[in-house]
Motif scaffolding. Structure first.
Motif, PDB file in Angstrom:
ATOM      1  N   UNK A  86       0.826  -1.221   0.000  1.00 31.46           N
ATOM      2  CA  UNK A  86       0.000   0.000   0.000  1.00 31.46           C
ATOM      3  C   UNK A  86       0.855   1.265   0.000  1.00 31.46           C
ATOM      4  N   UNK A  87       2.159   1.112   0.022  1.00 26.46           N
ATOM      5  CA  UNK A  87       3.061   2.270  -0.018  1.00 26.46           C
ATOM      6  C   UNK A  87       3.101   2.832  -1.445  1.00 26.46           C
ATOM      7  N   UNK A  88       3.655   4.030  -1.612  1.00 27.07           N
ATOM      8  CA  UNK A  88       3.729   4.622  -2.962  1.00 27.07           C
ATOM      9  C   UNK A  88       4.636   3.848  -3.923  1.00 27.07           C
ATOM     10  N   UNK A  89       5.413   2.914  -3.397  1.00 27.23           N
ATOM     11  CA  UNK A  89       6.338   2.177  -4.254  1.00 27.23           C
ATOM     12  C   UNK A  89       5.602   1.168  -5.131  1.00 27.23           C
ATOM     13  N   UNK A  90       5.982   1.076  -6.390  1.00 28.45           N
ATOM     14  CA  UNK A  90       5.423   0.050  -7.275  1.00 28.45           C
ATOM     15  C   UNK A  90       6.084  -1.297  -6.968  1.00 28.45           C
ATOM     16  N   UNK A  91       5.480  -2.372  -7.454  1.00 28.48           N
ATOM     17  CA  UNK A  91       6.045  -3.706  -7.225  1.00 28.48           C
ATOM     18  C   UNK A  91       7.456  -3.804  -7.809  1.00 28.48           C
ATOM     19  N   UNK A  92       7.647  -3.224  -8.980  1.00 32.96           N
ATOM     20  CA  UNK A  92       8.973  -3.305  -9.610  1.00 32.96           C
ATOM     21  C   UNK A  92      10.023  -2.592  -8.763  1.00 32.96           C
TER      22      UNK A  92
END
Length: 240
Positions: A86-92
């Motif tokens: 749920x953080x702003x980080x994408x999976x990649x």
């Protein structure tokens, strides 16, 4: 992403197991290069570190999956993975941060072995009598192989929520890609595909670099396999 990278590094050195893993790696290679009679460079009589590069992949097969086994599996089991998603980080970016952290740990583990090179340079007769190209070709090949094993280890960690199972998956896949494919070729059962299987194995490209020639085909192979494993890790995470 940088914060996640630092978190993984701190988590590794935040408990005794991290130091234990690195110590076992350095002690194992130290015993192989300097102590065990069958592999000791002192017994061999030549200014050569072949034993280091022959046996380092064996140690890598267990070391790197031990580094990566909890990076995804433990987070999913403990429930922190949902917070991360749920953080702003994408999976990649999450995968890349964990991958770069693993590569940094591999570098930290491998760099002290340069002392072996310096020692052999000093012990050689005449001074500096060592195959420098062969050493650095093998050293770079070892680093690239560590990068592939790191990607495989992350994939193994994404397969399950159990650390031990992730470790077993990582060891198996590293072992198969490095030793297994070559073993299949030697069985002579798949002879029509022998050359293909040989070129598909990590050991084939690693041995090529050990001759001191840094060919783009070998580097491309390592980068391709690493990218493929990271891509599969991302697809596996998205699927779940």
């Amino acid at each position: 992403m940088w914060a996640l990278y630092k978190k993984e590094i701190n988590a590794f050195f935040g408990n005794l197991s991290g130091y234990l893993i690195l110590s076992l790696f350095l002690v194992s290679l130290g015993l192989i290069v300097w102590v065990f009679p069958d592999t000791s460079v002192l017994e061999y009589g030549f200014a050569d570190l072949e034993a280091l590069f022959v046996y380092a992949p064996y140690v890598f097969t267990f070391l790197i999956p031990a580094m990566t086994m909890k990076m995804i599996a433990e987070e999913r089991k403990s429930g922190t993975w949902e917070l991360l998603m749920t953080s702003p980080l994408s999976i990649s970016k999450i995968i890349l941060a964990k991958y770069l952290a693993t590569i940094s740990l591999v570098l930290i583990a491998v760099m002290p072995t340069l002392i072996y090179y310096w020692s052999i340079v000093q012990l050689g007769q005449p001074l500096g009598n060592i195959d420098h190209a062969g050493f650095f070709g093998s050293f770079i090949g070892l680093l690239f192989m560590g990068a592939v094993f790191a990607a495989i280890g992350l994939f193994g960690s994404a397969l399950t929520v159990h650390q031990v199972v992730a470790f077993v998956w990582g060891v198996f896949l590293c072992f198969f890609l490095y030793f297994g494919l070559t073993a299949l070729v030697e069985l002579n059962v798949y002879s029509p595909f022998a050359l293909f299987l040989e070129e598909l194995s990590l050991s084939f490209h690693y041995r090529s670099m050990s001759r001191g020639v840094i060919a783009s085909s070998n580097l491309s192979y390592f980068i391709f396999i690493s990218g493929l494993m990271l891509l599969l890790t991302g697809l596996l995470i998205k699927r779940r």
